[in-house]
Design a protein around this motif. Sequence first.
Motif, PDB file in Angstrom:
ATOM      1  N   VAL A  59      -7.157  -8.307   8.646  1.00 26.43           N
ATOM      2  CA  VAL A  59      -6.022  -7.261   8.006  1.00 26.43           C
ATOM      3  C   VAL A  59      -5.044  -7.758   8.054  1.00 26.43           C
ATOM      4  CG1 VAL A  59      -5.219  -4.839   7.989  1.00 26.43           C
ATOM      5  CG2 VAL A  59      -7.290  -5.128   8.621  1.00 26.43           C
ATOM      6  N   HIS A  60      -4.093  -8.673   9.380  1.00 23.02           N
ATOM      7  CA  HIS A  60      -2.533  -8.973   9.455  1.00 23.02           C
ATOM      8  C   HIS A  60      -2.436  -9.858   8.206  1.00 23.02           C
ATOM      9  CE1 HIS A  60      -5.202 -11.315  12.013  1.00 23.02           C
ATOM     10  NE2 HIS A  60      -4.265 -12.970  11.708  1.00 23.02           N
ATOM     11  N   GLN A  61      -3.857 -10.500   8.696  1.00 21.60           N
ATOM     12  CA  GLN A  61      -3.447 -11.680   7.783  1.00 21.60           C
ATOM     13  C   GLN A  61      -3.553 -11.402   5.605  1.00 21.60           C
ATOM     14  OE1 GLN A  61      -3.223 -14.493   8.318  1.00 21.60           O
ATOM     15  NE2 GLN A  61      -3.326 -15.549   6.401  1.00 21.60           N
ATOM     16  N   THR A  62      -3.981 -10.077   5.401  1.00 26.96           N
ATOM     17  CA  THR A  62      -4.259 -10.149   4.370  1.00 26.96           C
ATOM     18  C   THR A  62      -2.635  -8.953   4.162  1.00 26.96           C
ATOM     19  OG1 THR A  62      -6.647  -9.294   4.322  1.00 26.96           O
ATOM     20  CG2 THR A  62      -5.542  -8.333   3.103  1.00 26.96           C
ATOM     21  N   LEU A  63      -2.757  -8.720   5.260  1.00 23.44           N
ATOM     22  CA  LEU A  63      -1.234  -7.836   4.855  1.00 23.44           C
ATOM     23  C   LEU A  63       0.043  -9.077   4.700  1.00 23.44           C
ATOM     24  CD1 LEU A  63      -0.919  -5.005   6.950  1.00 23.44           C
ATOM     25  CD2 LEU A  63      -1.300  -4.599   4.579  1.00 23.44           C
ATOM     26  N   TRP A  64       0.053  -9.660   5.511  1.00 22.93           N
ATOM     27  CA  TRP A  64       1.220 -10.600   4.727  1.00 22.93           C
ATOM     28  C   TRP A  64       0.452 -12.219   3.700  1.00 22.93           C
ATOM     29  CZ3 TRP A  64       0.829 -16.546   4.692  1.00 22.93           C
ATOM     30  CH2 TRP A  64       1.646 -16.817   4.645  1.00 22.93           C
ATOM     31  N   ASN A  65      -0.929 -11.798   3.194  1.00 24.81           N
ATOM     32  CA  ASN A  65      -0.821 -12.603   2.062  1.00 24.81           C
ATOM     33  C   ASN A  65      -0.168 -11.615   0.845  1.00 24.81           C
ATOM     34  OD1 ASN A  65      -1.654 -14.731   2.590  1.00 24.81           O
ATOM     35  ND2 ASN A  65      -3.787 -13.665   2.962  1.00 24.81           N
ATOM     36  N   LEU A  66      -0.484 -10.010   0.797  1.00 23.82           N
ATOM     37  CA  LEU A  66       0.000  -9.296   0.144  1.00 23.82           C
ATOM     38  C   LEU A  66       1.877  -9.601   0.166  1.00 23.82           C
ATOM     39  CD1 LEU A  66      -2.405  -6.303   0.673  1.00 23.82           C
ATOM     40  CD2 LEU A  66      -1.915  -7.962  -1.539  1.00 23.82           C
ATOM     41  N   SER A  67       2.521  -9.969   1.189  1.00 23.21           N
ATOM     42  CA  SER A  67       3.347  -9.672   1.203  1.00 23.21           C
ATOM     43  C   SER A  67       4.626 -10.744   0.523  1.00 23.21           C
ATOM     44  CB  SER A  67       3.985  -9.190   3.203  1.00 23.21           C
ATOM     45  OG  SER A  67       3.583 -11.003   3.397  1.00 23.21           O
ATOM     46  N   GLN A  68       3.273 -11.705   0.619  1.00 26.63           N
ATOM     47  CA  GLN A  68       3.961 -13.074   0.209  1.00 26.63           C
ATOM     48  C   GLN A  68       4.209 -12.721  -2.068  1.00 26.63           C
ATOM     49  OE1 GLN A  68       5.182 -15.099   1.854  1.00 26.63           O
ATOM     50  NE2 GLN A  68       5.306 -14.681   3.363  1.00 26.63           N
ATOM     51  N   THR A  69       3.408 -11.663  -1.891  1.00 22.37           N
ATOM     52  CA  THR A  69       3.072 -11.800  -3.186  1.00 22.37           C
ATOM     53  C   THR A  69       4.532 -10.938  -3.832  1.00 22.37           C
ATOM     54  OG1 THR A  69       0.966 -13.178  -3.319  1.00 22.37           O
ATOM     55  CG2 THR A  69       1.356 -11.085  -4.988  1.00 22.37           C
ATOM     56  N   TYR A  70       4.447 -10.012  -3.162  1.00 24.36           N
ATOM     57  CA  TYR A  70       4.709  -8.602  -3.700  1.00 24.36           C
ATOM     58  C   TYR A  70       6.137  -8.274  -2.653  1.00 24.36           C
ATOM     59  CZ  TYR A  70       0.611  -7.411  -6.135  1.00 24.36           C
ATOM     60  OH  TYR A  70      -0.296  -7.420  -6.668  1.00 24.36           O
ATOM     61  N   GLY A  71       6.432  -9.051  -1.909  1.00 20.44           N
ATOM     62  CA  GLY A  71       7.827  -8.538  -1.279  1.00 20.44           C
ATOM     63  C   GLY A  71       7.883  -8.373  -0.052  1.00 20.44           C
ATOM     64  N   PRO A  72       8.973  -7.950   0.887  1.00 18.52           N
ATOM     65  CA  PRO A  72       8.618  -7.060   2.145  1.00 18.52           C
ATOM     66  C   PRO A  72       9.011  -5.814   2.272  1.00 18.52           C
ATOM     67  CG  PRO A  72      11.602  -7.498   1.318  1.00 18.52           C
ATOM     68  CD  PRO A  72      10.612  -8.224   0.313  1.00 18.52           C
ATOM     69  N   ALA A  73       8.620  -5.407   1.166  1.00 21.15           N
ATOM     70  CA  ALA A  73       8.435  -3.936   1.022  1.00 21.15           C
ATOM     71  C   ALA A  73       7.686  -3.727  -0.033  1.00 21.15           C
ATOM     72  CB  ALA A  73      10.216  -3.136   0.932  1.00 21.15           C
ATOM     73  N   MET A  74       6.579  -2.691  -0.024  1.00 23.92           N
ATOM     74  CA  MET A  74       5.355  -2.463  -0.419  1.00 23.92           C
ATOM     75  C   MET A  74       4.411  -1.331  -0.156  1.00 23.92           C
ATOM     76  SD  MET A  74       3.190  -5.786   0.712  1.00 23.92           S
ATOM     77  CE  MET A  74       2.305  -6.116   1.882  1.00 23.92           C
ATOM     78  N   LEU A  75       4.022  -0.702  -1.746  1.00 24.78           N
ATOM     79  CA  LEU A  75       3.751   0.163  -1.252  1.00 24.78           C
ATOM     80  C   LEU A  75       1.551   0.079  -1.284  1.00 24.78           C
ATOM     81  CD1 LEU A  75       4.541   3.537  -1.558  1.00 24.78           C
ATOM     82  CD2 LEU A  75       4.126   3.349  -3.686  1.00 24.78           C
ATOM     83  N   LEU A  76       1.312   0.637  -0.181  1.00 27.14           N
ATOM     84  CA  LEU A  76      -0.916   0.219  -0.972  1.00 27.14           C
ATOM     85  C   LEU A  76      -0.761   1.568  -0.184  1.00 27.14           C
ATOM     86  CD1 LEU A  76      -1.071  -2.681   1.599  1.00 27.14           C
ATOM     87  CD2 LEU A  76      -0.964  -2.204  -0.481  1.00 27.14           C
ATOM     88  N   HIS A  77      -1.576   2.129  -0.979  1.00 30.77           N
ATOM     89  CA  HIS A  77      -2.431   3.626  -1.510  1.00 30.77           C
ATOM     90  C   HIS A  77      -3.828   3.260  -0.442  1.00 30.77           C
ATOM     91  CE1 HIS A  77       0.382   4.278  -4.467  1.00 30.77           C
ATOM     92  NE2 HIS A  77      -0.082   5.312  -4.478  1.00 30.77           N
ATOM     93  N   PHE A  78      -4.158   4.362   0.801  1.00 32.36           N
ATOM     94  CA  PHE A  78      -5.464   4.518   1.283  1.00 32.36           C
ATOM     95  C   PHE A  78      -5.496   5.617   1.169  1.00 32.36           C
ATOM     96  CE2 PHE A  78      -2.494   1.364   4.780  1.00 32.36           C
ATOM     97  CZ  PHE A  78      -3.388   0.159   4.343  1.00 32.36           C
ATOM     98  N   GLY A  79      -7.142   5.676   0.215  1.00 32.15           N
ATOM     99  CA  GLY A  79      -7.233   6.695  -0.278  1.00 32.15           C
ATOM    100  C   GLY A  79      -5.688   7.050  -1.227  1.00 32.15           C
ATOM    101  N   ALA A  80      -5.733   8.959  -1.042  1.00 30.59           N
ATOM    102  CA  ALA A  80      -4.973   9.088  -1.707  1.00 30.59           C
ATOM    103  C   ALA A  80      -3.036   9.035  -1.228  1.00 30.59           C
ATOM    104  CB  ALA A  80      -5.187  10.509  -2.448  1.00 30.59           C
ATOM    105  N   GLN A  81      -3.650   8.944  -0.238  1.00 30.24           N
ATOM    106  CA  GLN A  81      -2.268   8.658   1.030  1.00 30.24           C
ATOM    107  C   GLN A  81      -0.750   7.333   0.171  1.00 30.24           C
ATOM    108  OE1 GLN A  81      -1.390  11.222   2.332  1.00 30.24           O
ATOM    109  NE2 GLN A  81       0.226  10.628   2.570  1.00 30.24           N
ATOM    110  N   PRO A  82       0.076   7.194  -0.379  1.00 31.80           N
ATOM    111  CA  PRO A  82       0.946   6.266  -0.476  1.00 31.80           C
ATOM    112  C   PRO A  82       1.187   5.906   1.565  1.00 31.80           C
ATOM    113  CG  PRO A  82       1.558   7.821  -0.689  1.00 31.80           C
ATOM    114  CD  PRO A  82       0.310   8.729  -0.585  1.00 31.80           C
ATOM    115  N   PHE A  83       1.416   5.178   1.418  1.00 29.01           N
ATOM    116  CA  PHE A  83       2.075   3.503   2.768  1.00 29.01           C
ATOM    117  C   PHE A  83       3.536   3.201   2.236  1.00 29.01           C
ATOM    118  CE2 PHE A  83      -1.934   5.407   4.312  1.00 29.01           C
ATOM    119  CZ  PHE A  83      -1.510   6.170   5.480  1.00 29.01           C
TER     120      PHE A  83
END
Length: 153
Positions: A59-83
Amino acid sequence: MDIISFFPSWILPTTLLLFFTSIFMYALRRRSSSIKLPPGPKRLPIIGNLHQVLGKEGVHQTLWNLSQTYGPAMLLHFGAQPFLVISSSEMATEVLKTHDEKLCTRPYSKATKLLSFNYMDVAFAPHNDHWRDMRKVLVSEFLGAKRIDYIKT
């Protein structure tokens, strides 16, 4: 035999009504979001971004890869809940200093309402004057020097 006469007469109007209502609600929801949200990957309707986070990598590697694409602040949804995911220390310092009041409350639910006496408990109370007063009483009465000395003996 006609296919329309095979179904009851109320099915077609009900289906059309539900179809147009869902399209109207979708368009209304898309138009009413005037809040500028941080970027994030596309999500699926029910599971959100869970399929992207839970992969072959950790999970940590996936989040790091996503942060390289979308920047230091990104919005993820787990189910209907935004994080909101913050991946840099500078961004975390900025967010926690400037938006501390908005981020320090807990989400509301029926269970917490019942367990916390209508959100009046110290743990679930909204961050306001009532919460500050309750915290002062908690610290002075339950965590004060007299109580600690009483517990030691």
